[in-house]
Motif scaffolding. Structure first.
Motif, mmCIF file in Angstrom:
data_model
loop_
_atom_site.group_PDB
_atom_site.id
_atom_site.type_symbol
_atom_site.label_atom_id
_atom_site.label_comp_id
_atom_site.label_asym_id
_atom_site.label_seq_id
_atom_site.Cartn_x
_atom_site.Cartn_y
_atom_site.Cartn_z
ATOM 1 N N ILE A 37 0.829 -1.207 0.000
ATOM 2 C CA ILE A 37 0.000 0.000 0.000
ATOM 3 C C ILE A 37 0.866 1.261 0.000
ATOM 4 O O ILE A 37 0.590 2.215 -0.723
ATOM 5 C CB ILE A 37 -0.990 -0.028 1.196
ATOM 6 N N GLU A 38 1.949 1.257 0.785
ATOM 7 C CA GLU A 38 2.826 2.429 0.853
ATOM 8 C C GLU A 38 3.557 2.652 -0.472
ATOM 9 O O GLU A 38 3.753 3.792 -0.890
ATOM 10 C CB GLU A 38 3.857 2.263 1.980
ATOM 11 N N GLU A 39 3.950 1.565 -1.131
ATOM 12 C CA GLU A 39 4.611 1.698 -2.431
ATOM 13 C C GLU A 39 3.663 2.232 -3.493
ATOM 14 O O GLU A 39 4.068 3.033 -4.333
ATOM 15 C CB GLU A 39 5.196 0.359 -2.883
ATOM 16 N N TRP A 40 2.402 1.797 -3.440
ATOM 17 C CA TRP A 40 1.424 2.326 -4.404
ATOM 18 C C TRP A 40 1.242 3.820 -4.206
ATOM 19 O O TRP A 40 1.182 4.586 -5.167
ATOM 20 C CB TRP A 40 0.083 1.600 -4.301
ATOM 21 N N HIS A 45 2.367 9.331 -5.948
ATOM 22 C CA HIS A 45 2.916 10.623 -5.519
ATOM 23 C C HIS A 45 4.052 11.032 -6.453
ATOM 24 O O HIS A 45 4.100 12.168 -6.943
ATOM 25 C CB HIS A 45 3.417 10.486 -4.073
ATOM 26 N N SER A 46 4.947 10.098 -6.737
ATOM 27 C CA SER A 46 6.071 10.368 -7.629
ATOM 28 C C SER A 46 5.588 10.662 -9.051
ATOM 29 O O SER A 46 6.140 11.533 -9.732
ATOM 30 C CB SER A 46 7.032 9.176 -7.628
ATOM 31 N N SER A 47 4.564 9.952 -9.494
ATOM 32 C CA SER A 47 4.006 10.192 -10.835
ATOM 33 C C SER A 47 3.435 11.602 -10.942
ATOM 34 O O SER A 47 3.666 12.295 -11.938
ATOM 35 C CB SER A 47 2.907 9.170 -11.149
ATOM 36 N N LEU A 48 2.698 12.038 -9.927
ATOM 37 C CA LEU A 48 2.147 13.390 -9.933
ATOM 38 C C LEU A 48 3.257 14.435 -9.866
ATOM 39 O O LEU A 48 3.201 15.457 -10.553
ATOM 40 C CB LEU A 48 1.177 13.581 -8.765
ATOM 41 N N ARG A 49 4.257 14.158 -9.058
ATOM 42 C CA ARG A 49 5.394 15.083 -8.981
ATOM 43 C C ARG A 49 6.068 15.207 -10.339
ATOM 44 O O ARG A 49 6.458 16.308 -10.751
ATOM 45 C CB ARG A 49 6.382 14.589 -7.931
ATOM 46 N N ILE A 145 -5.689 8.298 1.533
ATOM 47 C CA ILE A 145 -5.451 8.278 0.085
ATOM 48 C C ILE A 145 -4.818 6.952 -0.313
ATOM 49 O O ILE A 145 -5.221 6.330 -1.304
ATOM 50 C CB ILE A 145 -4.566 9.465 -0.351
ATOM 51 N N ALA A 146 -3.838 6.498 0.469
ATOM 52 C CA ALA A 146 -3.181 5.217 0.175
ATOM 53 C C ALA A 146 -4.193 4.076 0.198
ATOM 54 O O ALA A 146 -4.157 3.186 -0.667
ATOM 55 C CB ALA A 146 -2.050 4.960 1.177
ATOM 56 N N GLU A 147 -5.104 4.097 1.152
ATOM 57 C CA GLU A 147 -6.142 3.055 1.224
ATOM 58 C C GLU A 147 -7.043 3.093 0.000
ATOM 59 O O GLU A 147 -7.432 2.050 -0.532
ATOM 60 C CB GLU A 147 -6.964 3.224 2.506
ATOM 61 N N GLN A 148 -7.388 4.274 -0.479
ATOM 62 C CA GLN A 148 -8.216 4.390 -1.685
ATOM 63 C C GLN A 148 -7.465 3.883 -2.915
ATOM 64 O O GLN A 148 -8.054 3.199 -3.762
ATOM 65 C CB GLN A 148 -8.660 5.835 -1.896
ATOM 66 N N ILE A 149 -6.185 4.202 -3.020
ATOM 67 C CA ILE A 149 -5.373 3.698 -4.138
ATOM 68 C C ILE A 149 -5.318 2.179 -4.073
ATOM 69 O O ILE A 149 -5.535 1.496 -5.079
ATOM 70 C CB ILE A 149 -3.949 4.306 -4.106
ATOM 71 N N TRP A 150 -5.057 1.632 -2.884
ATOM 72 C CA TRP A 150 -4.953 0.192 -2.684
ATOM 73 C C TRP A 150 -6.268 -0.486 -3.067
ATOM 74 O O TRP A 150 -6.265 -1.493 -3.786
ATOM 75 C CB TRP A 150 -4.589 -0.079 -1.223
ATOM 76 N N ALA A 151 -7.390 0.089 -2.627
ATOM 77 C CA ALA A 151 -8.710 -0.483 -2.957
ATOM 78 C C ALA A 151 -8.955 -0.424 -4.464
ATOM 79 O O ALA A 151 -9.511 -1.363 -5.043
ATOM 80 C CB ALA A 151 -9.808 0.259 -2.204
ATOM 81 N N SER A 152 -8.521 0.648 -5.111
ATOM 82 C CA SER A 152 -8.751 0.766 -6.555
ATOM 83 C C SER A 152 -7.915 -0.225 -7.346
ATOM 84 O O SER A 152 -8.205 -0.531 -8.486
ATOM 85 C CB SER A 152 -8.448 2.197 -7.028
ATOM 86 N N MET A 153 -6.859 -0.757 -6.732
ATOM 87 C CA MET A 153 -6.006 -1.739 -7.402
ATOM 88 C C MET A 153 -6.534 -3.159 -7.171
ATOM 89 O O MET A 153 -5.874 -4.133 -7.484
ATOM 90 C CB MET A 153 -4.557 -1.633 -6.883
ATOM 91 N N ASN A 154 -7.741 -3.248 -6.581
ATOM 92 C CA ASN A 154 -8.419 -4.538 -6.328
ATOM 93 C C ASN A 154 -7.650 -5.443 -5.388
ATOM 94 O O ASN A 154 -7.656 -6.652 -5.533
ATOM 95 C CB ASN A 154 -8.709 -5.276 -7.642
ATOM 96 N N HIS A 155 -6.978 -4.846 -4.418
ATOM 97 C CA HIS A 155 -6.309 -5.631 -3.388
ATOM 98 C C HIS A 155 -7.230 -5.707 -2.186
ATOM 99 O O HIS A 155 -8.023 -4.806 -1.948
ATOM 100 C CB HIS A 155 -5.001 -4.962 -2.950
#
Length: 157
Positions: A37-40, A45-49, A145-155
């Motif tokens: 989750i932290e890596e996602w 974050h890095s992509s937006l930067r 935000i990390a939890e939402q990203i993780w959920a969107s990745m179907n994990h």
């Protein structure tokens, strides 16, 4: 006509997770996609930067005066970024085939680390006056935000 206007008011700061992979190059190649989750979060974050750095990159490529301000008075210097952004936006609105916009709009373009005039890397820490309460709040925001990203990745958690 509108223009880019940058104002920095730092009451909060959304930092990446420390101790986890962050830079886009760390996620490229076979078997390198984010796993936790932290890596996602750090990957996004890095992509937006990188998108933001490309926006400033195209501005500095078109207007080298923004890289190193000539020794004009501060009264004159304050108008230069606004003038550059105004011209930048006019070109963006009126020239669909601009080479610089095409070059810097490639999502796979990773901006190299900039060197400041002093020679220090842009990766050096920046001092930010922020309270422990603000840090805790932003840490909670980052976790949500990390939890939402993780959920969107179907994990599943």
């Amino acid at each position: 006509m509108s223009w880019i206007r940058v104002t920095l008011i730092c009451r909060v700061f959304l930092s990446p997770y420390r101790g986890e992979r962050y830079h886009l190059n760390n996620f490229r190649g076979h078997g390198q996609r984010p796993k936790k989750i932290e890596e996602w979060f750090n990957f996004r974050h890095s992509s937006l930067r990188n998108v933001i750095e490309r926006c400033f990159g195209v501005l500095k490529a078109r207007f080298p005066i923004l890289k190193q301000m000539p020794p004009y008075s501060v009264r004159t210097q304050k108008y230069i970024p606004t003038a550059c952004c105004t011209v930048h936006n006019w070109i963006r609105m009126h020239d669909d085939n601009d080479d610089l916009f095409r070059e810097y709009s490639q999502e796979n373009m990773v901006m190299r680390q900039c060197q400041r005039a002093s020679g220090s890397s842009s990766q050096n820490p920046v001092e930010i006056d922020i309270t422990r309460g603000q840090l805790r709040r932003m840490s909670n925001v980052r976790d949500r935000i990390a939890e939402q990203i993780w959920a969107s990745m179907n994990h599943s958690g």
